[in-house]
Design a protein around this motif. Sequence first.
Motif, mmCIF file in Angstrom:
data_model
loop_
_atom_site.group_PDB
_atom_site.id
_atom_site.type_symbol
_atom_site.label_atom_id
_atom_site.label_comp_id
_atom_site.label_asym_id
_atom_site.label_seq_id
_atom_site.Cartn_x
_atom_site.Cartn_y
_atom_site.Cartn_z
ATOM 1 N N ASN A 153 0.806 -1.227 0.000
ATOM 2 C CA ASN A 153 0.000 0.000 0.000
ATOM 3 C C ASN A 153 0.837 1.274 0.000
ATOM 4 N N GLU A 154 2.013 1.219 0.636
ATOM 5 C CA GLU A 154 2.843 2.433 0.704
ATOM 6 C C GLU A 154 3.349 2.855 -0.673
ATOM 7 N N TYR A 155 3.357 1.924 -1.643
ATOM 8 C CA TYR A 155 3.833 2.239 -2.993
ATOM 9 C C TYR A 155 2.698 2.509 -3.988
ATOM 10 N N ALA A 156 1.473 2.225 -3.579
ATOM 11 C CA ALA A 156 0.340 2.326 -4.510
ATOM 12 C C ALA A 156 0.225 3.737 -5.073
ATOM 13 N N HIS A 157 0.086 3.816 -6.382
ATOM 14 C CA HIS A 157 -0.142 5.074 -7.111
ATOM 15 C C HIS A 157 0.972 6.110 -6.924
ATOM 16 N N THR A 158 2.187 5.617 -6.678
ATOM 17 C CA THR A 158 3.342 6.521 -6.657
ATOM 18 C C THR A 158 3.899 6.604 -8.078
ATOM 19 N N ARG A 159 4.811 7.554 -8.293
ATOM 20 C CA ARG A 159 5.419 7.703 -9.623
ATOM 21 C C ARG A 159 6.101 6.406 -10.066
ATOM 22 N N HIS A 160 6.783 5.750 -9.133
ATOM 23 C CA HIS A 160 7.543 4.538 -9.446
ATOM 24 C C HIS A 160 6.622 3.377 -9.826
ATOM 25 N N ASN A 161 5.348 3.460 -9.455
ATOM 26 C CA ASN A 161 4.394 2.376 -9.702
ATOM 27 C C ASN A 161 3.504 2.631 -10.900
ATOM 28 N N ILE A 162 3.859 3.583 -11.743
ATOM 29 C CA ILE A 162 2.988 3.914 -12.873
ATOM 30 C C ILE A 162 2.809 2.714 -13.805
ATOM 31 N N GLY A 163 3.794 1.839 -13.893
ATOM 32 C CA GLY A 163 3.644 0.632 -14.711
ATOM 33 C C GLY A 163 2.476 -0.219 -14.237
ATOM 34 N N PHE A 164 2.360 -0.399 -12.912
ATOM 35 C CA PHE A 164 1.221 -1.137 -12.338
ATOM 36 C C PHE A 164 -0.087 -0.448 -12.730
ATOM 37 N N ASP A 165 -0.120 0.881 -12.615
ATOM 38 C CA ASP A 165 -1.365 1.623 -12.862
ATOM 39 C C ASP A 165 -1.799 1.524 -14.321
ATOM 40 N N VAL A 166 -0.843 1.555 -15.244
ATOM 41 C CA VAL A 166 -1.178 1.444 -16.674
ATOM 42 C C VAL A 166 -1.710 0.048 -16.972
ATOM 43 N N VAL A 167 -1.043 -0.988 -16.478
ATOM 44 C CA VAL A 167 -1.498 -2.361 -16.735
ATOM 45 C C VAL A 167 -2.874 -2.587 -16.096
ATOM 46 N N ALA A 168 -3.086 -2.053 -14.902
ATOM 47 C CA ALA A 168 -4.403 -2.186 -14.249
ATOM 48 C C ALA A 168 -5.492 -1.506 -15.080
ATOM 49 N N ALA A 169 -5.172 -0.354 -15.668
ATOM 50 C CA ALA A 169 -6.145 0.362 -16.507
ATOM 51 C C ALA A 169 -6.468 -0.448 -17.766
ATOM 52 N N PHE A 170 -5.454 -1.074 -18.360
ATOM 53 C CA PHE A 170 -5.661 -1.924 -19.543
ATOM 54 C C PHE A 170 -6.553 -3.117 -19.189
ATOM 55 N N GLU A 208 -0.370 17.509 -11.391
ATOM 56 C CA GLU A 208 0.042 16.439 -12.295
ATOM 57 C C GLU A 208 -1.086 15.460 -12.617
ATOM 58 N N ASP A 209 -2.036 15.307 -11.699
ATOM 59 C CA ASP A 209 -3.091 14.292 -11.842
ATOM 60 C C ASP A 209 -3.786 14.269 -13.204
ATOM 61 N N PRO A 210 -4.259 15.426 -13.734
ATOM 62 C CA PRO A 210 -4.957 15.374 -15.027
ATOM 63 C C PRO A 210 -4.066 14.865 -16.170
ATOM 64 N N ILE A 211 -2.792 15.267 -16.178
ATOM 65 C CA ILE A 211 -1.856 14.808 -17.213
ATOM 66 C C ILE A 211 -1.613 13.308 -17.059
ATOM 67 N N VAL A 212 -1.446 12.860 -15.824
ATOM 68 C CA VAL A 212 -1.182 11.441 -15.561
ATOM 69 C C VAL A 212 -2.359 10.587 -16.047
ATOM 70 N N LYS A 213 -3.582 11.019 -15.734
ATOM 71 C CA LYS A 213 -4.765 10.262 -16.178
ATOM 72 C C LYS A 213 -4.820 10.185 -17.703
ATOM 73 N N LEU A 214 -4.550 11.294 -18.358
ATOM 74 C CA LEU A 214 -4.541 11.331 -19.826
ATOM 75 C C LEU A 214 -3.453 10.405 -20.381
ATOM 76 N N LYS A 215 -2.277 10.452 -19.770
ATOM 77 C CA LYS A 215 -1.171 9.607 -20.240
ATOM 78 C C LYS A 215 -1.443 8.127 -19.986
ATOM 79 N N ILE A 216 -2.139 7.797 -18.900
ATOM 80 C CA ILE A 216 -2.503 6.396 -18.659
ATOM 81 C C ILE A 216 -3.428 5.918 -19.781
ATOM 82 N N ASP A 217 -4.413 6.736 -20.146
ATOM 83 C CA ASP A 217 -5.328 6.368 -21.241
ATOM 84 C C ASP A 217 -4.569 6.163 -22.550
#
Length: 190
Positions: A13-30, A154-163
Amino acid sequence: MKFLIVGLGNIGNEYAHTRHNIGFDVVAAFVQKHGGIFRQDRLAFVADIKWKGRIFICICPTTYMNLSGKAFKYWIDKEKIPLENTFTILDDLSLPISKLRIRGSGSDGGHNGLRSIQESVGSGGYPKLRFGIGSNFSKGMQADFVLGKWTKQEDPIVKLKIDRSVEAIEIFATQGINAAMNTINNLEFE
């Protein structure tokens, strides 16, 4: 056609949705977009997706970043997926937050997750999507920055980049690496 989609990050949980975990977030979105569900399996959280006649084995390694190669190697061997049919998503300090960059091969660029994969498979010749996180930190504060959460600005850019990253996975699998690079690499996110 079978693909391994790999999101780099750290479990916990301490790493969830951090910059370093963006790979997890993109795969989860897919996985979410395509109606998949993760299960805990050998060395990773894994989801199987079928889309447009293709099979995607999507993994978020549970080995922690520095040992990502163990999970990567296990799943390409288990599923008999060629290296060029893998797609690894990671954070990149050397790219501004306004950019995404896809390459068909290349060095680890100092990224511990990529270094581990390269050591495990004996090659840097596999496709990657580098998600720019910028380098807006003071000297000596790199670890705090990469393990930190995105700012409200940063949030709006990050969401757009995840999409767009999810779209990049789809383009890569249906049209190939060159089409994915041509579509994504020149985009500028504001």
